[in-house]
Structures are given as C-alpha cells and as structure tokens.
Design a protein around this motif. Structure first.
Motif, PDB file in Angstrom:
ATOM      1  N   THR A 263       0.827  -1.211   0.000  1.00  0.00           N
ATOM      2  CA  THR A 263       0.000   0.000   0.000  1.00  0.00           C
ATOM      3  C   THR A 263       0.858   1.256   0.000  1.00  0.00           C
ATOM      4  O   THR A 263       0.398   2.317  -0.437  1.00  0.00           O
TER       5      THR A 263
ATOM      6  N   GLN B 268       2.521   4.315   8.008  1.00  0.00           N
ATOM      7  CA  GLN B 268       1.880   4.086   9.303  1.00  0.00           C
ATOM      8  C   GLN B 268       1.227   2.701   9.357  1.00  0.00           C
ATOM      9  O   GLN B 268       1.341   2.001  10.360  1.00  0.00           O
TER      10      GLN B 268
ATOM     11  N   ASP C 102       1.678   2.871   2.637  1.00  0.00           N
ATOM     12  CA  ASP C 102       1.304   3.658   3.812  1.00  0.00           C
ATOM     13  C   ASP C 102       2.232   3.293   4.971  1.00  0.00           C
ATOM     14  O   ASP C 102       2.087   2.233   5.580  1.00  0.00           O
TER      15      ASP C 102
END
Length: 142
Positions: A115, A119, A117
């Motif tokens: 992804t 976090q 991302d």
C-alpha cells in the motif's frame, strides 16, 4: 625432550581430529535454521527502516516478500516433534501454533507494504513482531 613432545603432539592431533568423524557438524558454520533467523531479522530491519522514513517502498516490499517466504518454511525448518526438544523454552503447543502465526502476520505485512502507507506498515510490523516472531521469541507470560 622438546622434540619428543612436539612429535607426540603432532602425531596426536590428527588422531584426535579423526574422532569427530566425517558426519560431525562443523563448528562456527550456521545451520539453515540460524540462517533463516538471520534473514528474517534482516527483513524486519529493512521494513523498519522504511517505516522510519529512510528506506524505500520497493526494498520494504522485497523484504516483506522474503519474510513471507521464510515464514512459510517454519514447519519444515523447525518440525514440531523436534523443535520442542531442541529448544528448551518451546513447548509443543507453542511449536504447533507458531508457524501459522508467523506466516499469517508476514502475509499481512506484505499486503501493508504494497500500500505504501508507512503508518499501516508500522502497525503491521509491530503486530508481526508481537504475534508472529513473538510466538517463539516471547515468553508465554507476555
């Protein structure tokens, strides 16, 4: 006198060395299990580097793929009937559940790295370390 001692030592060394036999393990050379743990730790560190902002997504994804591949081999590398006797802190119950936990969390980590991302990758990395790696490497008292 020194020559006799030197000759005795030189004659005895090959005899002592032959006691080990041709099938003796070679001290200092890592086993495939040790190599797998080194690789998996290296993968975790590469993913952590990405989470902290200094690595790139491609390297993190490759590390997660490698971690997943090694995770799928856990039962082969650490057979349940043998691992609980080879490793004194591993109960049979822990050995049975650990490969599935490691494989599941590593696969989820691979999905997260794809992804991009950071976090989400960080959260999944923490879960992988706690539930996957921790299935073997954390005491039952967590």
């Amino acid at each position: 006198m020194r020559i006799r001692v030197a000759l005795l030592v030189c004659a005895a060394l090959p005899l002592l060395g032959s006691c080990a036999g041709p099938n003796a393990p070679h001290a200092g050379q890592p086993t495939v299990q040790g190599q797998s743990m080194e690789r998996m730790l290296s993968d975790v560190l590469a993913i952590r580097t990405y989470v902290y902002g200094s690595g790139n997504q491609s390297d993190a994804e490759q590390a997660a793929l490698d971690l997943t591949t090694w995770s799928r081999r856990m039962t082969e590398l650490f057979p349940p009937g043998q691992a609980s006797t080879d490793y004194v802190d591993m109960t049979p119950d822990r050995v049975i559940g650990a490969p599935a936990a490691m494989s599941r969390t590593a696969e989820q980590l691979l999905v997260a790295t794809r992804t991009g991302d950071r976090q989400a990758v960080g959260r999944q990395l923490a879960q992988t370390e706690r539930e996957g790696c921790g299935a073997c490497h954390l005491s039952g008292s967590r």
